[in-house]
Design a protein around this motif. Structure first.
Motif, PDB file in Angstrom:
ATOM      1  N   MET A   1      -3.077  -0.814   9.828  1.00 59.99           N
ATOM      2  CA  MET A   1      -2.833   0.614   9.637  1.00 59.99           C
ATOM      3  C   MET A   1      -1.420   0.994  10.041  1.00 59.99           C
ATOM      4  O   MET A   1      -0.804   1.886   9.438  1.00 59.99           O
ATOM      5  CB  MET A   1      -3.869   1.423  10.421  1.00 59.99           C
ATOM      6  CG  MET A   1      -5.283   1.309   9.857  1.00 59.99           C
ATOM      7  SD  MET A   1      -6.467   2.477  10.584  1.00 59.99           S
ATOM      8  CE  MET A   1      -6.518   1.887  12.283  1.00 59.99           C
ATOM      9  N   HIS A   2      -0.885   0.307  11.068  1.00 62.46           N
ATOM     10  CA  HIS A   2       0.495   0.557  11.462  1.00 62.46           C
ATOM     11  C   HIS A   2       1.452   0.189  10.329  1.00 62.46           C
ATOM     12  O   HIS A   2       2.414   0.918  10.035  1.00 62.46           O
ATOM     13  CB  HIS A   2       0.817  -0.256  12.725  1.00 62.46           C
ATOM     14  CG  HIS A   2       2.190  -0.028  13.249  1.00 62.46           C
ATOM     15  ND1 HIS A   2       3.076  -1.063  13.501  1.00 62.46           N
ATOM     16  CD2 HIS A   2       2.859   1.110  13.564  1.00 62.46           C
ATOM     17  CE1 HIS A   2       4.216  -0.570  13.941  1.00 62.46           C
ATOM     18  NE2 HIS A   2       4.117   0.738  13.996  1.00 62.46           N
ATOM     19  N   ILE A   3       1.170  -0.922   9.668  1.00 58.77           N
ATOM     20  CA  ILE A   3       2.020  -1.345   8.551  1.00 58.77           C
ATOM     21  C   ILE A   3       1.854  -0.393   7.370  1.00 58.77           C
ATOM     22  O   ILE A   3       2.845  -0.024   6.709  1.00 58.77           O
ATOM     23  CB  ILE A   3       1.693  -2.791   8.160  1.00 58.77           C
ATOM     24  CG1 ILE A   3       2.160  -3.741   9.273  1.00 58.77           C
ATOM     25  CG2 ILE A   3       2.343  -3.153   6.829  1.00 58.77           C
ATOM     26  CD1 ILE A   3       1.713  -5.151   9.101  1.00 58.77           C
ATOM     27  N   ASP A   4       0.617   0.028   7.080  1.00 60.14           N
ATOM     28  CA  ASP A   4       0.414   0.999   5.998  1.00 60.14           C
ATOM     29  C   ASP A   4       1.206   2.270   6.254  1.00 60.14           C
ATOM     30  O   ASP A   4       1.828   2.832   5.341  1.00 60.14           O
ATOM     31  CB  ASP A   4      -1.077   1.340   5.871  1.00 60.14           C
ATOM     32  CG  ASP A   4      -1.855   0.297   5.082  1.00 60.14           C
ATOM     33  OD1 ASP A   4      -1.230  -0.428   4.285  1.00 60.14           O
ATOM     34  OD2 ASP A   4      -3.084   0.217   5.265  1.00 60.14           O
ATOM     35  N   ALA A   5       1.195   2.738   7.495  1.00 61.07           N
ATOM     36  CA  ALA A   5       1.950   3.949   7.834  1.00 61.07           C
ATOM     37  C   ALA A   5       3.443   3.705   7.681  1.00 61.07           C
ATOM     38  O   ALA A   5       4.188   4.583   7.225  1.00 61.07           O
ATOM     39  CB  ALA A   5       1.622   4.386   9.260  1.00 61.07           C
ATOM     40  N   GLY A   6       3.905   2.498   8.046  1.00 57.08           N
ATOM     41  CA  GLY A   6       5.309   2.163   7.877  1.00 57.08           C
ATOM     42  C   GLY A   6       5.706   2.121   6.412  1.00 57.08           C
ATOM     43  O   GLY A   6       6.785   2.601   6.030  1.00 57.08           O
ATOM     44  N   LEU A   7       4.836   1.562   5.580  1.00 63.05           N
ATOM     45  CA  LEU A   7       5.110   1.525   4.137  1.00 63.05           C
ATOM     46  C   LEU A   7       5.158   2.939   3.572  1.00 63.05           C
ATOM     47  O   LEU A   7       6.011   3.255   2.737  1.00 63.05           O
ATOM     48  CB  LEU A   7       4.035   0.705   3.421  1.00 63.05           C
ATOM     49  CG  LEU A   7       4.054  -0.807   3.656  1.00 63.05           C
ATOM     50  CD1 LEU A   7       2.837  -1.467   3.035  1.00 63.05           C
ATOM     51  CD2 LEU A   7       5.331  -1.434   3.092  1.00 63.05           C
ATOM     52  N   ALA A   8       4.242   3.783   4.026  1.00 60.69           N
ATOM     53  CA  ALA A   8       4.213   5.168   3.545  1.00 60.69           C
ATOM     54  C   ALA A   8       5.432   5.949   4.013  1.00 60.69           C
ATOM     55  O   ALA A   8       5.807   6.947   3.390  1.00 60.69           O
ATOM     56  CB  ALA A   8       2.936   5.855   4.010  1.00 60.69           C
ATOM     57  N   SER A   9       6.052   5.491   5.100  1.00 56.78           N
ATOM     58  CA  SER A   9       7.250   6.153   5.625  1.00 56.78           C
ATOM     59  C   SER A   9       8.531   5.600   5.026  1.00 56.78           C
ATOM     60  O   SER A   9       9.630   6.040   5.385  1.00 56.78           O
ATOM     61  CB  SER A   9       7.303   6.006   7.157  1.00 56.78           C
ATOM     62  OG  SER A   9       6.168   6.575   7.766  1.00 56.78           O
ATOM     63  N   GLY A  10       8.411   4.604   4.142  1.00 57.43           N
ATOM     64  CA  GLY A  10       9.596   4.042   3.509  1.00 57.43           C
ATOM     65  C   GLY A  10      10.263   2.936   4.284  1.00 57.43           C
ATOM     66  O   GLY A  10      11.432   2.614   4.045  1.00 57.43           O
ATOM     67  N   ARG A  11       9.539   2.295   5.214  1.00 60.56           N
ATOM     68  CA  ARG A  11      10.138   1.237   6.027  1.00 60.56           C
ATOM     69  C   ARG A  11       9.851  -0.157   5.448  1.00 60.56           C
ATOM     70  O   ARG A  11       9.786  -1.134   6.198  1.00 60.56           O
ATOM     71  CB  ARG A  11       9.595   1.311   7.455  1.00 60.56           C
ATOM     72  CG  ARG A  11       9.947   2.594   8.191  1.00 60.56           C
ATOM     73  CD  ARG A  11       9.591   2.486   9.661  1.00 60.56           C
ATOM     74  NE  ARG A  11       9.971   3.676  10.396  1.00 60.56           N
ATOM     75  CZ  ARG A  11       9.126   4.654  10.736  1.00 60.56           C
ATOM     76  NH1 ARG A  11       7.852   4.554  10.402  1.00 60.56           N
ATOM     77  NH2 ARG A  11       9.542   5.705  11.403  1.00 60.56           N
ATOM     78  N   HIS A  12       9.684  -0.255   4.140  1.00 63.22           N
ATOM     79  CA  HIS A  12       9.265  -1.519   3.530  1.00 63.22           C
ATOM     80  C   HIS A  12      10.233  -2.660   3.815  1.00 63.22           C
ATOM     81  O   HIS A  12       9.802  -3.790   4.060  1.00 63.22           O
ATOM     82  CB  HIS A  12       9.081  -1.343   2.017  1.00 63.22           C
ATOM     83  CG  HIS A  12      10.101  -0.486   1.363  1.00 63.22           C
ATOM     84  ND1 HIS A  12       9.976   0.875   1.267  1.00 63.22           N
ATOM     85  CD2 HIS A  12      11.295  -0.806   0.780  1.00 63.22           C
ATOM     86  CE1 HIS A  12      11.024   1.371   0.636  1.00 63.22           C
ATOM     87  NE2 HIS A  12      11.847   0.373   0.333  1.00 63.22           N
TER      88      HIS A  12
END
Length: 295
Positions: free
Chosen positions: A166-177
Motif C-alpha cells: 500500500m505504501h508503494i501504491d500511494a507512492g505511485l499515485a503520488s508520481g514517485r514511480h
C-alpha cells in the motif's frame, strides 16, 4: 510504558529499556501482549510454553513467571499490577499511557487506508511509512512457541507486506514511480512469488518510459510462477501486461504532476508549442499563397 513486539520483545519505561532473557518468561509476556486486555487461560499459556508435554508442576512454574514479570513491569505511578489474575488465567492490562507497537501499527495502517480512499496519496504514504518504521526486525525476533504466537507472527508478516504494497501504491499515485523502481526490484527478488510487486514494478517502469523493461518483468514473473507453482500469472498482472502492449492511457498517472514529472510535462508542453507555431506558420503561408493566386 511502551511494549515492542515488532522485533525482539522489549519494554521501554522511558528511562530504560528491558528485555526478558529467560525463554519461558518471554513466552508468557509475549502471549499476554499479543492478547493484551484479554484473559489468557492458564492451559493456553502452558501450551505456548511447553506444547503438549507440560511438566508435572507447570502451574507452580507459571505462577513464578507471572510473579517475576510483575516485578519487572512494576510502575511507581501505577499502584495496581499490570498483570492481573482473572479466572481462568491472567490478563495484561494496557493503561491510558501505555503503548503497544503492534496496535500503533494497526492504527497507522487504518489512517493510511482512509487517506488513500479519500484520494490523498501523499498523506497515505506518510502514514504507511510511519507504520513500517515501527518494525525493528521479524515480529518477536526468533521467539517461537505455540499457536497464539505462531498465529501472531504469521499475521504480522502478512500485514507488513500488505503495508509495503500500500505504501508503494500511494507512492505511485503520488508520481514517485522513478524513485520506487530500485526498491521494487529488491522486493521482487526477495518475494518472487508476490505478484503485486511485479505488477507495481511494471507500472513504475512503464511510467518511466521503460516499456521494454516492464515487459521483461512480466516474462520473468511468468517464468517463475510456471516453474515454481505450475500456474499462470494472475488476472491483475496479465491486465497490466496487455495494457502496456496497447499503450493504454489508464496506466498513466492521474491527477496533477509531481516534481519528477515536471520535466516530462515541460517537454510535452514545449513540443506542443512548437507544433502550434509550425501550424501557424503553415497557415500563414497557405493564406499568402491563396492571396497571390486570387490576384
Amino acid at each position: 510504558m511502551r511494549y515492542e513486539i515488532l522485533g525482539s520483545l522489549r519494554v521501554d519505561t522511558g528511562s530504560s529499556t528491558s528485555t526478558v532473557n529467560a525463554r519461558n518468561m518471554e513466552v508468557v509476556l509475549a502471549t499476554l501482549l499479543v492478547r493484551a486486555d484479554e484473559v489468557v487461560p492458564i492451559p493456553q499459556l502452558a501450551h505456548e510454553i511447553w506444547g503438549d508435554a507440560p511438566p508435572r508442576r507447570h502451574l507452580a512454574a507459571i505462577h513464578v513467571y507471572i510473579s517475576q514479570l510483575r516485578k519487572l513491569l512494576a510502575d511507581a505511578d501505577r499502584p495496581e499490577s499490570v498483570i492481573a489474575t482473572r479466572s481462568p488465567g491472567y490478563i495484561l492490562r494496557l493503561g491510558p499511557h501505555d503503548r503497544l507497537d503492534s496496535e500503533e501499527f494497526k492504527q497507522l495502517m487504518q489512517s493510511g487506508r482512509k487517506a488513500a480512499r479519500a484520494g490523498r496519496p501523499e498523506e497515505a504514504a506518510a502514514a504507511f511509512e510511519a507504520a513500517l518504521e515501527l518494525w525493528r526486525g521479524p515480529a518477536l525476533g526468533d521467539l517461537r512457541a505455540g499457536p497464539i504466537l505462531e498465529g501472531f507472527t504469521t499475521w504480522a508478516e502478512e500485514a507488513r507486506l500488505e503495508c509495503v504494497g500500500m505504501h508503494i501504491d500511494a507512492g505511485l499515485a503520488s508520481g514517485r514511480h522513478r524513485e520506487l523502481i530500485g526498491r521494487l526490484y529488491s522486493l521482487v527478488a526477495e518475494h518472487p512469488l508476490h505478484e503485486a510487486f511485479h505488477r507495481q514494478l511494471m507500472i513504475a517502469l512503464y511510467r518511466s518510459e521503460r516499456q521494454a523493461d516492464a515487459l521483461r518483468v512480466y516474462r520473468s514473473a511468468h517464468r517463475i510462477l510456471t516453474a515454481e507453482l505450475g500456474i499462470e500469472p494472475g488476472r491483475a498482472l496479465r491486465e497490466v501486461q496487455r495494457a502496456i502492449l496497447a499503450a493504454d492511457h489508464r496506466l498513466d498517472l492521474a491527477g496533477p504532476p509531481r516534481a519528477d514529472r515536471a520535466e516530462q510535462s515541460a517537454d510535452i508542453d514545449g513540443r506542443a508549442g512548437i507544433t502550434e507555431r509550425t501550424v501557424a506558420r503553415r497557415s500563414a503561408g497557405d493564406a499568402r499563397t491563396g492571396h497571390r493566386e486570387a490576384a
